[in-house]
Design a protein around this motif. Structure first.
Motif, short mmCIF file in Angstrom:
data_model
loop_
_atom_site.label_atom_id
_atom_site.label_comp_id
_atom_site.label_asym_id
_atom_site.label_seq_id
_atom_site.Cartn_x
_atom_site.Cartn_y
_atom_site.Cartn_z
N PHE A 14 8.83 0.84 -39.67
CA PHE A 14 8.84 -0.53 -39.17
C PHE A 14 8.78 -0.55 -37.64
CE2 PHE A 14 11.08 -1.09 -43.29
CZ PHE A 14 10.15 -1.93 -43.90
N VAL A 15 9.52 0.34 -37.01
CA VAL A 15 9.54 0.40 -35.54
C VAL A 15 8.19 0.86 -35.01
CG1 VAL A 15 10.68 1.41 -33.53
CG2 VAL A 15 12.04 0.80 -35.55
N ASP A 16 7.56 1.81 -35.68
CA ASP A 16 6.25 2.33 -35.24
C ASP A 16 5.25 1.20 -35.02
OD1 ASP A 16 7.20 4.94 -35.55
OD2 ASP A 16 6.19 5.26 -37.48
N ARG A 17 5.30 0.19 -35.85
CA ARG A 17 4.31 -0.89 -35.80
C ARG A 17 4.48 -1.80 -34.59
NH1 ARG A 17 4.26 -3.22 -41.90
NH2 ARG A 17 6.28 -3.99 -41.22
N LEU A 18 5.57 -1.66 -33.86
CA LEU A 18 5.84 -2.54 -32.72
C LEU A 18 5.07 -2.15 -31.47
CD1 LEU A 18 9.69 -2.96 -33.16
CD2 LEU A 18 7.85 -4.43 -34.03
N ASP A 19 4.56 -0.93 -31.43
CA ASP A 19 3.83 -0.45 -30.26
C ASP A 19 2.57 -1.28 -30.05
OD1 ASP A 19 3.28 1.09 -28.05
OD2 ASP A 19 2.39 2.74 -29.19
N GLY A 20 2.45 -1.85 -28.87
CA GLY A 20 1.26 -2.63 -28.53
C GLY A 20 1.34 -4.10 -28.88
N ILE A 21 2.41 -4.54 -29.55
CA ILE A 21 2.55 -5.97 -29.84
C ILE A 21 3.13 -6.63 -28.60
CG2 ILE A 21 3.70 -7.71 -31.26
CD1 ILE A 21 3.57 -5.76 -33.57
N GLU A 22 2.27 -7.41 -27.93
CA GLU A 22 2.67 -8.05 -26.69
C GLU A 22 3.50 -9.30 -26.96
OE1 GLU A 22 2.30 -6.71 -23.65
OE2 GLU A 22 1.37 -5.00 -24.65
N GLN A 23 4.34 -9.63 -25.98
CA GLN A 23 5.21 -10.79 -26.07
C GLN A 23 4.95 -11.70 -24.88
OE1 GLN A 23 9.24 -9.54 -27.81
NE2 GLN A 23 8.76 -7.93 -26.37
N SER A 24 5.45 -12.90 -24.93
CA SER A 24 5.29 -13.84 -23.83
C SER A 24 5.93 -13.27 -22.57
CB SER A 24 5.96 -15.17 -24.17
OG SER A 24 6.08 -15.97 -23.01
N PRO A 25 5.17 -13.16 -21.48
CA PRO A 25 5.75 -12.63 -20.24
C PRO A 25 6.85 -13.52 -19.66
CG PRO A 25 3.49 -13.36 -19.89
CD PRO A 25 3.76 -13.48 -21.35
N ILE A 26 6.91 -14.76 -20.10
CA ILE A 26 7.97 -15.67 -19.63
C ILE A 26 9.33 -15.18 -20.12
CG2 ILE A 26 8.90 -18.02 -19.83
CD1 ILE A 26 5.91 -18.92 -20.09
N TYR A 27 9.39 -14.79 -21.40
CA TYR A 27 10.64 -14.35 -21.99
C TYR A 27 10.78 -12.83 -22.02
CZ TYR A 27 10.70 -19.17 -23.54
OH TYR A 27 10.67 -20.53 -23.57
N HIS A 28 9.66 -12.14 -21.99
CA HIS A 28 9.67 -10.68 -22.12
C HIS A 28 8.74 -10.03 -21.10
CE1 HIS A 28 12.22 -10.21 -25.64
NE2 HIS A 28 11.67 -11.31 -26.12
N PRO A 29 9.18 -9.98 -19.83
CA PRO A 29 8.34 -9.37 -18.80
C PRO A 29 8.15 -7.86 -18.98
CG PRO A 29 10.50 -9.88 -17.91
CD PRO A 29 10.44 -10.49 -19.29
N GLU A 30 8.94 -7.26 -19.87
CA GLU A 30 8.81 -5.82 -20.12
C GLU A 30 7.58 -5.50 -20.94
OE1 GLU A 30 10.91 -7.36 -23.72
OE2 GLU A 30 10.84 -7.85 -21.59
N GLY A 31 6.99 -6.51 -21.57
CA GLY A 31 5.74 -6.30 -22.31
C GLY A 31 5.94 -6.17 -23.80
#
Length: 162
Positions: A14-31
């Motif tokens: 499940f964790v493996d699939r999270l690589d490359g899933i971008e998030q809103s830079p407003i709430y998640h500037p870490e990417g």
């Protein structure tokens, strides 16, 4: 309990699939979600020996693979066969606690349900790490063997064998 690759591999899938899933830079500037997840998990390893709480930190956002909205419910569906009741409860409520803390939870019975729950301190800790795990230039390697080793170290401390 001894954590093994065999035991952890379904969770790592499940964790493996999270690589490359971008998030809103407003709430998640870490990417991407994996970067955030590793920041949150590293905070958990630094601050607790509660393995249920550490696993909640590692797995709290796995539902974002399918959808950001309602990701905690998605995660619960996927993780139920693999996680403890406590880990699942923490994941399920990791977004809801913000409504309590920020005053947007209006129904007193819903407020009391969280406030009187014995795992509220751990939920607040998870929410704190979730909020703190948003540092744009902080990257941790996603190392499954290291995670298993750390889990075993904290498990030994938690259960009085280390």
């Amino acid at each position: 309990m001894i954590y093994t690759a065999e035991m952890m591999n379904p969770l790592f899938a499940f964790v493996d699939r999270l690589d490359g899933i971008e998030q809103s830079p407003i709430y998640h500037p870490e990417g991407c979600v994996l970067t955030h997840t590793m920041q949150v998990t590293n905070l958990a390893f630094r601050e607790t020996i509660d393995t249920d709480l550490i696993l909640a930190a590692l797995l709290h956002d796995v539902g974002k693979y399918e959808n950001s909205k309602g990701h905690e419910k998605i995660a619960i569906e996927w993780l139920t066969p693999y996680c403890s009741v406590k880990t699942l409860w923490l994941i399920k409520h990791h977004m809801r606690v913000w409504h309590l803390l920020l005053g947007s939870m209006k129904r007193i019975d819903k407020c009391k349900e969280l406030v009187e729950h014995p795992w509220l301190p751990e939920l607040i800790q998870l929410a704190r790490w979730d909020y703190a795990g948003r540092r744009p230039h902080l990257k941790y390697k996603y190392d499954k063997d290291a995670i298993i080793d750390k889990l075993n170290i904290v498990a030994m401390k938690h259960f009085g064998r280390g």
